[in-house]
Every structure is written in structure tokens, then in C-alpha cells.
Design a protein around this motif. Structure first.
Motif, PDB file in Angstrom:
ATOM      1  N   ALA A 278     -28.136  35.227  40.936  1.00 54.48           N
ATOM      2  CA  ALA A 278     -28.712  34.686  39.352  1.00 54.48           C
ATOM      3  C   ALA A 278     -28.499  33.466  38.097  1.00 54.48           C
ATOM      4  O   ALA A 278     -29.207  32.824  38.032  1.00 54.48           O
ATOM      5  CB  ALA A 278     -29.975  35.737  39.083  1.00 54.48           C
ATOM      6  N   PRO A 279     -27.450  33.584  38.312  1.00 49.10           N
ATOM      7  CA  PRO A 279     -26.944  33.095  37.336  1.00 49.10           C
ATOM      8  C   PRO A 279     -26.892  31.051  38.021  1.00 49.10           C
ATOM      9  O   PRO A 279     -26.146  30.725  37.156  1.00 49.10           O
ATOM     10  CB  PRO A 279     -25.218  33.642  36.325  1.00 49.10           C
TER      11      PRO A 279
ATOM     12  N   ILE B 156     -33.691  35.378  46.420  1.00 52.63           N
ATOM     13  CA  ILE B 156     -32.488  35.485  46.585  1.00 52.63           C
ATOM     14  C   ILE B 156     -31.966  36.885  46.120  1.00 52.63           C
ATOM     15  O   ILE B 156     -32.961  37.381  45.547  1.00 52.63           O
ATOM     16  CB  ILE B 156     -31.879  34.517  45.818  1.00 52.63           C
ATOM     17  N   ASP B 157     -31.360  37.001  46.279  1.00 49.72           N
ATOM     18  CA  ASP B 157     -30.752  38.135  46.109  1.00 49.72           C
ATOM     19  C   ASP B 157     -29.169  38.361  46.262  1.00 49.72           C
ATOM     20  O   ASP B 157     -28.484  37.502  47.713  1.00 49.72           O
ATOM     21  CB  ASP B 157     -31.143  39.308  47.234  1.00 49.72           C
ATOM     22  N   LEU B 158     -28.256  38.962  46.091  1.00 53.74           N
ATOM     23  CA  LEU B 158     -26.769  38.837  46.142  1.00 53.74           C
ATOM     24  C   LEU B 158     -26.201  40.112  46.933  1.00 53.74           C
ATOM     25  O   LEU B 158     -25.109  39.848  47.822  1.00 53.74           O
ATOM     26  CB  LEU B 158     -26.045  39.709  44.947  1.00 53.74           C
TER      27      LEU B 158
ATOM     28  N   PHE C  61     -20.959  43.020  38.102  1.00 51.20           N
ATOM     29  CA  PHE C  61     -22.459  43.255  39.246  1.00 51.20           C
ATOM     30  C   PHE C  61     -22.481  44.597  39.967  1.00 51.20           C
ATOM     31  O   PHE C  61     -21.226  45.550  40.114  1.00 51.20           O
ATOM     32  CB  PHE C  61     -22.585  42.112  40.492  1.00 51.20           C
TER      33      PHE C  61
ATOM     34  N   MET D 146     -29.290  44.448  51.543  1.00 54.61           N
ATOM     35  CA  MET D 146     -31.134  45.020  51.103  1.00 54.61           C
ATOM     36  C   MET D 146     -31.934  44.133  51.334  1.00 54.61           C
ATOM     37  O   MET D 146     -32.726  44.122  52.022  1.00 54.61           O
ATOM     38  CB  MET D 146     -30.759  44.551  49.612  1.00 54.61           C
TER      39      MET D 146
ATOM     40  N   GLU E 252     -38.797  34.775  43.595  1.00 51.09           N
ATOM     41  CA  GLU E 252     -38.379  35.933  42.882  1.00 51.09           C
ATOM     42  C   GLU E 252     -36.955  36.292  43.316  1.00 51.09           C
ATOM     43  O   GLU E 252     -36.189  36.275  44.277  1.00 51.09           O
ATOM     44  CB  GLU E 252     -38.856  37.440  43.941  1.00 51.09           C
TER      45      GLU E 252
ATOM     46  N   PHE F 229     -25.684  46.693  45.315  1.00 49.22           N
ATOM     47  CA  PHE F 229     -26.649  47.118  46.060  1.00 49.22           C
ATOM     48  C   PHE F 229     -26.920  47.420  47.380  1.00 49.22           C
ATOM     49  O   PHE F 229     -27.611  48.530  48.077  1.00 49.22           O
ATOM     50  CB  PHE F 229     -28.341  46.359  45.784  1.00 49.22           C
TER      51      PHE F 229
ATOM     52  N   VAL G 287     -34.409  40.039  45.330  1.00 54.17           N
ATOM     53  CA  VAL G 287     -35.990  40.197  45.901  1.00 54.17           C
ATOM     54  C   VAL G 287     -35.140  42.051  46.703  1.00 54.17           C
ATOM     55  O   VAL G 287     -36.657  42.547  46.774  1.00 54.17           O
ATOM     56  CB  VAL G 287     -35.846  39.554  47.108  1.00 54.17           C
TER      57      VAL G 287
ATOM     58  N   VAL H  28     -37.724  41.999  38.910  1.00 53.45           N
ATOM     59  CA  VAL H  28     -38.655  42.949  38.682  1.00 53.45           C
ATOM     60  C   VAL H  28     -37.127  43.872  38.454  1.00 53.45           C
ATOM     61  O   VAL H  28     -36.471  43.685  39.758  1.00 53.45           O
ATOM     62  CB  VAL H  28     -39.770  43.587  39.743  1.00 53.45           C
ATOM     63  N   HIS H  29     -37.132  44.686  37.751  1.00 55.17           N
ATOM     64  CA  HIS H  29     -35.629  45.391  37.475  1.00 55.17           C
ATOM     65  C   HIS H  29     -34.667  45.262  37.726  1.00 55.17           C
ATOM     66  O   HIS H  29     -34.128  45.426  38.750  1.00 55.17           O
ATOM     67  CB  HIS H  29     -36.019  46.914  38.779  1.00 55.17           C
ATOM     68  N   VAL H  30     -34.667  43.890  37.240  1.00 58.42           N
ATOM     69  CA  VAL H  30     -32.946  42.956  37.847  1.00 58.42           C
ATOM     70  C   VAL H  30     -32.128  42.408  36.326  1.00 58.42           C
ATOM     71  O   VAL H  30     -31.125  42.766  36.710  1.00 58.42           O
ATOM     72  CB  VAL H  30     -33.370  41.931  38.831  1.00 58.42           C
TER      73      VAL H  30
ATOM     74  N   ILE I   8     -27.825  42.682  35.462  1.00 61.58           N
ATOM     75  CA  ILE I   8     -27.237  41.025  35.516  1.00 61.58           C
ATOM     76  C   ILE I   8     -26.750  40.955  34.143  1.00 61.58           C
ATOM     77  O   ILE I   8     -26.668  40.754  32.579  1.00 61.58           O
ATOM     78  CB  ILE I   8     -28.101  39.795  35.403  1.00 61.58           C
TER      79      ILE I   8
ATOM     80  N   ARG J 169     -40.125  45.259  48.315  1.00 57.47           N
ATOM     81  CA  ARG J 169     -40.953  45.230  47.710  1.00 57.47           C
ATOM     82  C   ARG J 169     -42.170  45.545  46.961  1.00 57.47           C
ATOM     83  O   ARG J 169     -43.265  45.442  47.193  1.00 57.47           O
ATOM     84  CB  ARG J 169     -40.327  46.789  47.137  1.00 57.47           C
ATOM     85  N   ILE J 170     -40.874  44.071  46.367  1.00 59.65           N
ATOM     86  CA  ILE J 170     -42.780  43.469  45.407  1.00 59.65           C
ATOM     87  C   ILE J 170     -43.116  41.939  46.606  1.00 59.65           C
ATOM     88  O   ILE J 170     -44.537  41.899  46.877  1.00 59.65           O
ATOM     89  CB  ILE J 170     -41.720  42.905  44.665  1.00 59.65           C
TER      90      ILE J 170
END
Ligand SMILES: C[S@@+](CC[C@H](N)C(=O)[O-])C[C@H]1O[C@@H](n2cnc3c(N)ncnc32)[C@H](O)[C@@H]1O
Length: 271
Positions: free
Chosen positions: A95-96, A69-71, A5, A75, A47, A8, A50, A111-113, A117, A54-55
Motif C-alpha cells: 500500500a505505501p 492489489i495485495d501483499l 506487516f 490470498m 481495492e 495473511f 483485495v 476494507v479492514h486493511v 499497515i 470478498r468485496i
């Protein structure tokens, strides 16, 4: 095995400064995503990755139930500090391993992810699992900003030539998502939806973005200080050779593109 990973956390404070859309364009992009996914008010959307919203934040105008969701907690902390953040139901997840029941969503947005991964097959299986039988994966991204545009190509070729490929390549995907998904059984639905706009950048700004390790795509985050300086030396030479006025704003045409995919049926029916 742990998923590789690119963290971010370190980008959270600068992400919006380097990735925000020009004023007004975020609405056009949200509208494009809503069209591509045939989203309705009652749609339930996730998303993955996420980030700072921004999106997701502009998309929240179109759907009542929007999950993210996000790690990276930092962020999402940025996202939480913004007006209307409460419209997005956030959780920290990888994500997995999506913390949702089967067939929960009308659409999943990336989006840009995906390129970040390493275990993307498993992440895609998870996305197929949480999609409703007629649900869609929406893959979006912008191309043509200073990283990909022709105008700044001399900077990036100098950067790539100066550093070993394995140090600066993406952990997951090295090809565009649009090309990577069909071999895995994901079926494109129609043509990509596109929205174009213009951004103003300077060659000096591109240099600063590398120097300050602002961009994950250049993978500056994995370089030692000495490696970074080696790459910067090459970039300084390229700027001197190709840009007589490196502080001058140049107009770059950027296209945001979103492609809808249906999941492989075999995965959906067994997941
Ligand atoms: C380039 S940012 C994109 C954020 C947002 N989608 C956007 O376009 O502004 C990538 C985001 O994906 C997140 N991310 C990367 N790998 C992830 C994973 N395996 N599971 C969940 N989130 C992940 C990062 O923490 C980061 O917030």
C-alpha cells in the motif's frame, strides 16, 4: 524502513470460512459501496488489500475497471481460483508504494486493511496521489460480529486481560478509521452508509477461532504457543462463567459501514 506487516499468507485457506457474508448480503454490500462512492459503470476503482475478493468480486458487477492489489500472493491465489476473477486486474504490491500513475482512479477502497499497515501515513499519501481530483477514498468494514459484539464481550475482555497489550494490539491503527482520517486532513463526505444483517455464532466457535489462529484482529499470529494457551485458559474460564450452553447458536447483528472521504488537497496537489 520495511513496513511492519501481519502476513495473511497463513490465513488464505481459512479466510473465506471465517469472513464470508451470509448468502446474498455480499450483493447488498457491493451496492452500498457503489452508492457511497457514486460509482458508475465507467468508474475506475482500486481495492487496496483485495484479499480473496470478498468485496471486489461482487463489486465487479458495478464497475468495468476494477483493480486490486495485495501483499499476500496466497490470498490473491484464492481470489484467482474463483468464478469471475478475471474481472479484477490484480497485482502484488504494498500500500505505501502503489504501482499506478497519478490521478488514475475515481475511487480507492479499503476494507479492514488500514489498521494492518504500520506506515499508514505513507499509504494514505499514495492513495491521495492515485485518486483523481474529485476521487473518493471509501473506507468500509463490518462491526458487531463475534469480535466486537456486546454478546461475546466477556470472551474478549478475558482475552485482553490475560495478555500484554503490546502483543495483541494492531500494528497500525488502534482507533476506528473514521476517527483517524479527519486529523490527517481527509474530509468525510456525508454520513456513513450502512447495511445491517444477522450472523449466527457460538461461543465455542469464537474459542476455536482463537485456538486455530483464524483471526488477524486478535493478533494470535504474533503469539507463541505458550502465550496463546495462556489466553485460551482465560477464555475457557470466561465461557464457563458466562455461557451455560457454549455450543448454542446466538444471533449477532452486524453492520457493514462505508464512509467516503475526500483527500487532503495539499497532498493531492504536491504528490
Ligand atoms: C483482513 S484482510 C481484508 C481483505 C478484503 N479487503 C476483505 O475485506 O475481505 C486484509 C488484507 O490486506 C492485505 N494487506 C495488509 N497490509 C497490506 C499492505 N501494506 N499492502 C497491501 N495489502 C496489504 C492482507 O494481505 C490481506 O489480504
Amino acid at each position: 524502513m520495511e513496513t511492519a506487516f501481519i502476513p495473511f499468507d497463513r490465513a488464505a485457506d481459512i479466510y473465506d470460512a471465517t469472513h464470508s457474508f451470509p448468502a446474498g448480503e455480499e450483493r447488498a454490500i457491493a451496492a452500498l459501496i457503489a452508492q457511497a462512492g457514486n460509482l458508475r459503470r465507467e468508474s475506475c476503482v482500486l481495492e487496496v488489500g483485495v484479499g480473496t475478493g470478498r468485496i471486489a468480486l461482487p463489486l465487479a458487477r458495478y464497475v468495468e475497471r476494477l483493480y486490486g492489489i495485495d501483499l499476500s500472493r496466497p490470498m490473491m491465489k484464492q481470489l484467482r481460483s474463483k468464478p469471475d476473477a478475471s474481472a479484477i486486474r490484480l497485482s502484488e504490491a504494498n500500500a505505501p508504494r502503489l504501482p499506478f500513475r497519478r490521478a488514475a482512479f475515481d475511487a480507492v477502497l479499503l476494507v479492514h486493511v488500514l489498521h494492518l499497515i504500520a506506515d499508514r501515513r505513507r499509504a494514505l499519501r499514495e492513495i491521495a496521489r492515485v485518486l483523481k481530483p474529485d476521487g473518493l477514498l471509501l473506507c468500509g468494514g463490518d462491526t458487531g460480529d463475534m469480535l466486537q459484539g456486546e454478546l461475546f464481550a466477556p470472551i474478549w475482555s478475558a482475552w485482553r486481560a490475560a495478555l500484554p497489550a503490546e502483543k495483541i494490539e494492531s500494528v497500525g491503527l488502534t482507533q476506528p478509521v473514521r476517527e483517524a482520517l479527519p486529523p490527517l486532513g481527509w474530509r468525510p463526505v456525508g454520513a456513513p452508509w450502512q447495511h445491517s444483517y444477522t450472523v449466527q455464532r457460538t461461543p465455542n466457535g469464537a474459542y476455536r477461532a482463537i485456538e486455530e489462529r483464524q483471526l488477524s484482529n486478535t493478533n494470535t499470529w504474533r503469539l507463541s504457543d505458550a502465550e496463546l494457551e495462556h489466553g485460551l485458559r482465560a477464555v475457557r474460564a470466561a465461557i464457563a462463567a458466562h455461557f451455560p450452553q457454549p455450543g448454542q447458536l446466538l444471533a449477532l447483528n452486524v453492520t457493514f459501514e462505508v464512509q467516503a472521504f475526500q483527500p487532503p488537497q495539499a497532498i493531492q496537489h504536491t504528490a
